[in-house]
Design a protein around this motif. Structure first.
Motif, PDB file in Angstrom:
ATOM      1  N   ALA A  49      39.850  38.563  38.949  1.00 57.58           N
ATOM      2  CA  ALA A  49      38.424  38.859  38.810  1.00 57.58           C
ATOM      3  C   ALA A  49      37.618  37.730  39.464  1.00 57.58           C
ATOM      4  O   ALA A  49      38.031  36.566  39.448  1.00 57.58           O
ATOM      5  N   VAL A  50      36.471  38.084  40.013  1.00 54.70           N
ATOM      6  CA  VAL A  50      35.646  37.124  40.753  1.00 54.70           C
ATOM      7  C   VAL A  50      35.383  35.867  39.931  1.00 54.70           C
ATOM      8  O   VAL A  50      35.514  34.741  40.434  1.00 54.70           O
ATOM      9  N   GLU A  51      35.053  36.017  38.663  1.00 52.25           N
ATOM     10  CA  GLU A  51      34.690  34.861  37.831  1.00 52.25           C
ATOM     11  C   GLU A  51      35.874  33.957  37.502  1.00 52.25           C
ATOM     12  O   GLU A  51      35.692  32.823  37.053  1.00 52.25           O
ATOM     13  N   ASP A  52      37.096  34.413  37.730  1.00 53.65           N
ATOM     14  CA  ASP A  52      38.288  33.628  37.398  1.00 53.65           C
ATOM     15  C   ASP A  52      38.980  33.014  38.615  1.00 53.65           C
ATOM     16  O   ASP A  52      40.015  32.375  38.481  1.00 53.65           O
ATOM     17  N   ARG A  53      38.422  33.183  39.775  1.00 54.00           N
ATOM     18  CA  ARG A  53      39.076  32.715  40.998  1.00 54.00           C
ATOM     19  C   ARG A  53      38.971  31.200  41.173  1.00 54.00           C
ATOM     20  O   ARG A  53      37.960  30.597  40.856  1.00 54.00           O
ATOM     21  N   GLN A  54      40.055  30.641  41.734  1.00 58.02           N
ATOM     22  CA  GLN A  54      40.123  29.214  42.049  1.00 58.02           C
ATOM     23  C   GLN A  54      40.051  29.031  43.568  1.00 58.02           C
ATOM     24  O   GLN A  54      40.528  29.878  44.323  1.00 58.02           O
ATOM     25  N   ARG A 171      37.980  31.475  47.889  1.00 56.40           N
ATOM     26  CA  ARG A 171      38.729  31.487  46.628  1.00 56.40           C
ATOM     27  C   ARG A 171      39.874  32.493  46.697  1.00 56.40           C
ATOM     28  O   ARG A 171      39.763  33.531  47.345  1.00 56.40           O
ATOM     29  N   GLU A 195      33.802  43.690  48.361  1.00 55.14           N
ATOM     30  CA  GLU A 195      32.850  42.830  47.653  1.00 55.14           C
ATOM     31  C   GLU A 195      31.710  42.416  48.574  1.00 55.14           C
ATOM     32  O   GLU A 195      31.904  42.202  49.758  1.00 55.14           O
TER      33      GLU A 195
END
Length: 196
Positions: A49-54, A171, A195
């Motif tokens: 998910a976008v918010e969890d990407r490193q 990311r 996206e």
């Protein structure tokens, strides 16, 4: 007590057999994999998910063709990063499909980059690229050091082949620990490409 030891020895034999069957071998005639076997992928495909990407590391170095390349050069594009070696049978199986998808998606803002690892002869890598129609650049990583630049706990390259999809912000958005079919590769890229 003897039964327990016999079961443990039997289980160890099964595990060793499974690892042997899934190894991506470098001992084939003409290989340049240094005579070592590498455990193949688990088949796991992960979407993040976008918010969890490193962030992906900014890998840079010489390409198989002797040019200089940095992943940061492609910021703003979706980057497909494929770890491969000419000595690896699953890498050979997926290569022509990767070349077709790279060509098909180039005008959509997708950049393919290879990491040619454990390859001690650039001539072998160049021959591999020619025979499979690969026109995108590949970083030369003969000793595997680039693969160690991924921070612990991220979706790093754990097998050969591994494919990572890096989003426009740099990311890691997806990882496949397996050889991919052409359709499987397109499915891996599509959500990240969609996206905004």
């Amino acid at each position: 007590m003897i039964q327990i030891r016999a079961r443990a020895a039997g289980a160890a034999g099964v595990v060793a057999g499974v690892l042997l069957l899934t190894a991506c071998g470098g001992d084939q005639a003409g290989s340049s994999g240094g005579g070592s076997n590498y455990v193949g992928g688990t088949g796991e495909v992960t979407q993040v998910a976008v918010e969890d990407r490193q962030p992906a590391p900014d890998l840079s170095g010489d390409t198989v063709d002797g040019d200089r390349l940095s992943l940061s050069d492609y910021r703003g594009q979706v980057v497909v990063l494929n770890v491969w070696g000419s000595w690896c049978p699953p890498c050979r199986a997926e290569a022509s499909g990767f070349a077709r998808v790279a060509e098909d998606t180039a005008d959509q803002g997708v950049q393919f980059v290879g990491i040619n690892t454990k390859e001690y002869s650039r001539e072998n890598a160049q021959s591999f690229e020619r025979s499979h129609g690969i026109e995108y650049p590949s970083l030369s990583d003969p000793d595997g050091r680039m693969l160690l630049e991924f921070p612990s706990g991220t979706l790093n390259a754990q097998s050969i082949p591994t494919t990572l999809v890096i989003d426009r912000e740099g990311r890691i958005a997806a990882r496949a620990l397996t050889a991919l079919t052409e359709d499987g590769l397109r499915d891996l890229i599509a959500p990240v490409l969609a996206e905004e």
